[in-house]
Motif scaffolding. Structure first.
Motif, PDB file in Angstrom:
ATOM      1  N   GLU A 136       0.844  -1.189   0.000  1.00 39.05           N
ATOM      2  CA  GLU A 136       0.000   0.000   0.000  1.00 39.05           C
ATOM      3  C   GLU A 136       0.888   1.250   0.000  1.00 39.05           C
ATOM      4  O   GLU A 136       0.904   2.037   0.948  1.00 39.05           O
ATOM      5  CB  GLU A 136      -0.946  -0.037   1.193  1.00 39.05           C
ATOM      6  N   ASP A 137       1.620   1.421  -1.099  1.00 36.08           N
ATOM      7  CA  ASP A 137       2.513   2.571  -1.272  1.00 36.08           C
ATOM      8  C   ASP A 137       1.995   3.449  -2.406  1.00 36.08           C
ATOM      9  O   ASP A 137       1.567   2.940  -3.446  1.00 36.08           O
ATOM     10  CB  ASP A 137       3.931   2.107  -1.613  1.00 36.08           C
ATOM     11  N   LYS A 138       2.067   4.750  -2.237  1.00 36.73           N
ATOM     12  CA  LYS A 138       1.608   5.668  -3.278  1.00 36.73           C
ATOM     13  C   LYS A 138       2.473   5.578  -4.530  1.00 36.73           C
ATOM     14  O   LYS A 138       1.995   5.760  -5.643  1.00 36.73           O
ATOM     15  CB  LYS A 138       1.614   7.111  -2.750  1.00 36.73           C
ATOM     16  N   THR A 139       3.757   5.306  -4.326  1.00 38.72           N
ATOM     17  CA  THR A 139       4.682   5.169  -5.449  1.00 38.72           C
ATOM     18  C   THR A 139       5.507   3.904  -5.277  1.00 38.72           C
ATOM     19  O   THR A 139       5.957   3.602  -4.168  1.00 38.72           O
ATOM     20  CB  THR A 139       5.632   6.380  -5.540  1.00 38.72           C
ATOM     21  N   THR A 140       5.680   3.176  -6.354  1.00 39.68           N
ATOM     22  CA  THR A 140       6.505   1.973  -6.346  1.00 39.68           C
ATOM     23  C   THR A 140       7.716   2.212  -7.227  1.00 39.68           C
ATOM     24  O   THR A 140       7.580   2.630  -8.379  1.00 39.68           O
ATOM     25  CB  THR A 140       5.717   0.758  -6.884  1.00 39.68           C
ATOM     26  N   SER A 141       8.895   1.980  -6.674  1.00 42.14           N
ATOM     27  CA  SER A 141      10.123   2.173  -7.438  1.00 42.14           C
ATOM     28  C   SER A 141      11.064   0.996  -7.214  1.00 42.14           C
ATOM     29  O   SER A 141      11.534   0.760  -6.103  1.00 42.14           O
ATOM     30  CB  SER A 141      10.807   3.478  -7.012  1.00 42.14           C
ATOM     31  N   LEU A 142      11.294   0.244  -8.279  1.00 41.29           N
ATOM     32  CA  LEU A 142      12.272  -0.837  -8.274  1.00 41.29           C
ATOM     33  C   LEU A 142      13.481  -0.340  -9.057  1.00 41.29           C
ATOM     34  O   LEU A 142      13.377  -0.070 -10.256  1.00 41.29           O
ATOM     35  CB  LEU A 142      11.675  -2.080  -8.939  1.00 41.29           C
ATOM     36  N   LYS A 143      14.609  -0.201  -8.402  1.00 42.79           N
ATOM     37  CA  LYS A 143      15.756   0.432  -9.053  1.00 42.79           C
ATOM     38  C   LYS A 143      16.997  -0.442  -8.958  1.00 42.79           C
ATOM     39  O   LYS A 143      17.425  -0.819  -7.865  1.00 42.79           O
ATOM     40  CB  LYS A 143      16.040   1.798  -8.436  1.00 42.79           C
ATOM     41  N   ASP A 144      17.558  -0.758 -10.123  1.00 42.00           N
ATOM     42  CA  ASP A 144      18.817  -1.509 -10.222  1.00 42.00           C
ATOM     43  C   ASP A 144      18.807  -2.761  -9.344  1.00 42.00           C
ATOM     44  O   ASP A 144      19.755  -3.038  -8.593  1.00 42.00           O
ATOM     45  CB  ASP A 144      19.998  -0.610  -9.852  1.00 42.00           C
ATOM     46  N   SER A 145      17.733  -3.518  -9.446  1.00 42.12           N
ATOM     47  CA  SER A 145      17.619  -4.769  -8.700  1.00 42.12           C
ATOM     48  C   SER A 145      18.240  -5.904  -9.521  1.00 42.12           C
ATOM     49  O   SER A 145      17.913  -6.089 -10.693  1.00 42.12           O
ATOM     50  CB  SER A 145      16.141  -5.073  -8.420  1.00 42.12           C
ATOM     51  N   GLU A 146      19.127  -6.665  -8.894  1.00 35.77           N
ATOM     52  CA  GLU A 146      19.819  -7.746  -9.603  1.00 35.77           C
ATOM     53  C   GLU A 146      18.839  -8.843 -10.011  1.00 35.77           C
ATOM     54  O   GLU A 146      18.022  -9.287  -9.204  1.00 35.77           O
ATOM     55  CB  GLU A 146      20.915  -8.348  -8.718  1.00 35.77           C
ATOM     56  N   LEU A 147      18.936  -9.278 -11.261  1.00 34.52           N
ATOM     57  CA  LEU A 147      18.068 -10.336 -11.764  1.00 34.52           C
ATOM     58  C   LEU A 147      18.693 -11.705 -11.494  1.00 34.52           C
ATOM     59  O   LEU A 147      19.849 -11.945 -11.833  1.00 34.52           O
ATOM     60  CB  LEU A 147      17.853 -10.173 -13.278  1.00 34.52           C
ATOM     61  N   VAL A 148      17.891 -12.585 -10.889  1.00 36.27           N
ATOM     62  CA  VAL A 148      18.345 -13.945 -10.579  1.00 36.27           C
ATOM     63  C   VAL A 148      17.335 -14.934 -11.144  1.00 36.27           C
ATOM     64  O   VAL A 148      16.141 -14.856 -10.820  1.00 36.27           O
ATOM     65  CB  VAL A 148      18.496 -14.155  -9.065  1.00 36.27           C
ATOM     66  N   PHE A 149      17.793 -15.837 -11.992  1.00 40.81           N
ATOM     67  CA  PHE A 149      16.919 -16.884 -12.507  1.00 40.81           C
ATOM     68  C   PHE A 149      16.817 -17.991 -11.465  1.00 40.81           C
ATOM     69  O   PHE A 149      17.822 -18.615 -11.110  1.00 40.81           O
ATOM     70  CB  PHE A 149      17.459 -17.436 -13.823  1.00 40.81           C
ATOM     71  N   VAL A 150      15.587 -18.218 -10.964  1.00 39.10           N
ATOM     72  CA  VAL A 150      15.393 -19.198  -9.890  1.00 39.10           C
ATOM     73  C   VAL A 150      14.578 -20.401 -10.377  1.00 39.10           C
ATOM     74  O   VAL A 150      13.878 -21.046  -9.586  1.00 39.10           O
ATOM     75  CB  VAL A 150      14.724 -18.550  -8.654  1.00 39.10           C
ATOM     76  N   GLY A 151      14.691 -20.721 -11.659  1.00 42.37           N
ATOM     77  CA  GLY A 151      13.972 -21.867 -12.190  1.00 42.37           C
ATOM     78  C   GLY A 151      12.477 -21.715 -12.011  1.00 42.37           C
ATOM     79  O   GLY A 151      11.890 -20.718 -12.437  1.00 42.37           O
ATOM     80  N   TYR A 152      11.850 -22.688 -11.362  1.00 41.77           N
ATOM     81  CA  TYR A 152      10.409 -22.635 -11.127  1.00 41.77           C
ATOM     82  C   TYR A 152      10.058 -21.956  -9.807  1.00 41.77           C
ATOM     83  O   TYR A 152       8.885 -21.906  -9.419  1.00 41.77           O
ATOM     84  CB  TYR A 152       9.824 -24.050 -11.189  1.00 41.77           C
ATOM     85  N   GLY A 153      11.049 -21.449  -9.091  1.00 40.84           N
ATOM     86  CA  GLY A 153      10.802 -20.680  -7.881  1.00 40.84           C
ATOM     87  C   GLY A 153      10.170 -21.489  -6.769  1.00 40.84           C
ATOM     88  O   GLY A 153       9.360 -20.976  -5.998  1.00 40.84           O
ATOM     89  N   ILE A 154      10.581 -22.753  -6.653  1.00 41.35           N
ATOM     90  CA  ILE A 154       9.953 -23.676  -5.707  1.00 41.35           C
ATOM     91  C   ILE A 154      10.885 -23.994  -4.547  1.00 41.35           C
ATOM     92  O   ILE A 154      12.059 -24.279  -4.745  1.00 41.35           O
ATOM     93  CB  ILE A 154       9.563 -24.992  -6.415  1.00 41.35           C
ATOM     94  N   ASN A 155      10.328 -23.947  -3.350  1.00 36.97           N
ATOM     95  CA  ASN A 155      11.033 -24.420  -2.157  1.00 36.97           C
ATOM     96  C   ASN A 155      10.126 -25.446  -1.490  1.00 36.97           C
ATOM     97  O   ASN A 155       9.183 -25.094  -0.787  1.00 36.97           O
ATOM     98  CB  ASN A 155      11.334 -23.260  -1.212  1.00 36.97           C
TER      99      ASN A 155
END
Length: 565
Positions: free
Chosen positions: A133-152
């Motif tokens: 619940e933020d008035k503004t969303t900013s994702l900046k220079d976030s490192e991309l990581v391939f996590v396959g199917y994203g399952i734990n």
């Protein structure tokens, strides 16, 4: 895609869940499944409640509108009439605080890899929003990581996040689960049958648990079971959520999707072989891959908060009143929607889900006539299903009755009406637990048979109101309408389903028809009646089979208290 979801019924395992649920029974012989006489069910009640709730007067029953007020008042009137008691500490209602986030003014999603900068437009290339619940969303220079199917999944010895700290990073995730391409249902993740780990909801939840700043799913039409057009339309415009205590602060900043060709371009720009990494992700022992790139985007959010309500009625048990069996159905629909050729813009939702709400009333009426069962029976009409299962999710996260004292239940969503009786029912999620035995017993008494889900790859078990309970360990049944009609067989059944999907589903023409044949609905109601009564008069406790994705949640819930399951 619409399915005739007569009840939520993923055949759930019943275990003699003592204080710790360590001993799930291995066969139906170990379960206490009492004999149950047919219920005195009223089709007149079904007709009247369905007709009333789907009338234009109720304006399509959208949460937060006058239509909601009329719906709540009418349901309470009907619950009182058939003999229910208010279920929430003397109240008929549970407040459900909702938040609606409308994201806007999207900046392009940019990816920098070395001296390369790639830019992607919202809608055509990617979509996304925030759960915060933020008035503004900013994702900046976030490192991309391939996590396959994203399952734990510890119970499957599988962790796509092994060895990496995701704080501040963005997970790039494949849709579905690792063995979706199999032709059968054998494999670590049940072969072609999608598990909870394959659903996009799980992938975002797990990314948040891992501390990720962002989570981006790579869209692929077949394993997703829908095209990019569905993703784009669903993730554009207002998004409603059950309000979180922390305003969503524990969620990722951005959840989104990218087109498959966009993902391929990003992987290529970072020097990675997309096809090889996809193949690697299907194998045990996969570890996350830092793509050597950073992602940025930003957008603004309009935030609206309001309260809707679940309706809770109860028939107290005679011997074990603090053990509970659930019947659930959602009362809401879409309100006003795109007008049809005649200019009618009210989505009345007669089938979806005035029928399910009417079933709550009719079943409560029959169970009351039969006298009290040993366990209490709860009749729960939930809100905001059409917005993403929000009312049931809120209840499951804030239960009126403790989940470790909730035996299990039946969910009803869009009952089969008009085609007459069917010889079968379609079982969604069969084989997950021993509650199949309760269903089998009820089918035997009704002279019907079970048909396996013809499309297990689409993960329908994870798409209705029972799911919020299941993922927290409570067994819930999910049964679709029959495919093999007594009059006309499978061809007639398929034609009826197709006609509804193409001409009425989620449109203004889903209206009450006084000429409907209700005989098939009566047979379905008898099935639901028997299952609920069997559970309420049994002393067995539900659990999932060893290795099922929901087993750990039930075991944890049961072991947390000396009373209950």
């Amino acid at each position: 895609m619409f399915r005739f979801t007569c009840v939520a019924a993923a055949s759930l395992a019943l275990a003699a869940c003592n204080s710790s649920s360590d001993s799930a029974p291995d066969s139906a012989a170990e379960l206490n499944i009492p004999e149950v006489a047919p219920g005195d069910l009223s089709i007149d009640t079904m007709k009247e409640v369905t007709k009333t709730l789907s009338s234009d007067e109720f304006e399509g029953r959208a949460p937060g509108t006058e239509g909601e007020k009329k719906t709540l008042s009418y349901l309470v009137e009907q619950f009182k009439r058939v003999g229910l008691e208010p279920g929430n500490d003397g109240s008929w209602f549970q407040d459900v605080p909702l938040v609606e986030i409308t994201s806007k003014d999207f900046k392009p999603m940019t990816v920098t890899a070395g001296d390369k900068t790639l830019s992607y437009d919202f809608g055509d290339d990617w979509v996304g929003t925030t759960y915060r619940e933020d008035k503004t969303t900013s994702l900046k220079d976030s490192e991309l990581v391939f996590v396959g199917y994203g399952i734990n999944a510890p119970e499957k010895n599988w962790n796509d996040y092994a060895g990496i700290d995701m704080k501040g990073k963005t997970a790039v995730i494949l849709v579905n689960d690792p063995d979706w391409e199999k032709e059968d249902q054998e494999g670590t993740f049940n072969g072609k049958a999608m598990t909870y780990y394959g659903r996009w909801t799980y992938k975002y939840e797990e990314a948040a648990r891992q501390g990720a700043a962002g989570a981006i799913i790579i869209h692929d039409t077949y394993p997703a079971a829908y095209g990019w057009n569905v993703v784009e339309s669903s993730w554009s415009g207002p998004q409603a959520y059950a309000q979180r205590k922390d305003g969503g602060a524990d969620q990722t900043l951005v959840n989104g999707w990218v087109q498959k060709n966009v993902a391929k371009e990003i992987f290529s720009a970072t020097g990675h072989d997309f096809a090889k990494l996809m193949d690697d992700a299907k194998k045990p022992g996969f570890t996350p891959v830092d793509l050597g790139a950073k992602v940025s985007t930003s957008f603004d959010n309009d935030i609206r908060t309001f309260k809707s309500k679940n309706v809770v009625g109860i028939l107290p048990g005679s011997e074990k009143p603090d053990e509970y069996v659930l019947y659930t159905a959602h009362w809401d629909h879409l309100g006003h929607c795109k007008a049809n050729a005649e200019g009618d813009d009210i989505c009345n939702g007669a089938i979806d889900n005035a029928t399910g709400s009417a079933a709550l009333v009719a079943l409560a009426e029959a169970q009351k006539k039969a006298g009290p069962a040993k366990r209490s029976m709860v009749f729960l009409a939930v809100t905001a299903e059409e917005s993403g299962l929000l009312g049931s999710e809120y209840y499951a996260d804030n239960p009126v009755f403790p989940l470790n004292k909730t035996v299990g239940g039946v969910n009803m969503d869009a009952l089969l009406v008009g085609g007459g009786p069917a010889k079968d029912v379609t079982v969604i999620g069969g084989g997950k637990s021993n509650l199949d035995a309760f269903l089998d017993k009820a089918l035997e008494e009704e002279g019907r048979v079970a048909t396996p889900d013809p499309e297990p790859q689409n993960g329908y078990y994870y798409r209705s109101d029972h799911f919020g309970f299941a993922k927290r360990g409570v067994p819930m049944l999910y049964i679709d309408g029959g495919q093999d009609l007594v009059d006309g067989g499978r061809e007639a059944g398929a034609a009826m389903a197709a006609d509804y999907t193409e001409n009425r589903y989620h449109g203004p023409d889903d209206e009450y028809d006084p000429n409907w044949d209700w005989s098939g609905t009566l047979k379905d109601l008898q099935l639901f009646y028997r299952i609920g009564r069997m559970l309420a008069d049994s002393d067995s406790w539900p659990n999932w089979k060893e290795g099922d994705e929901f087993r750990a949640a039930r075991d944890k819930s049961c072991s947390a208290s000396d009373s209950g399951c």
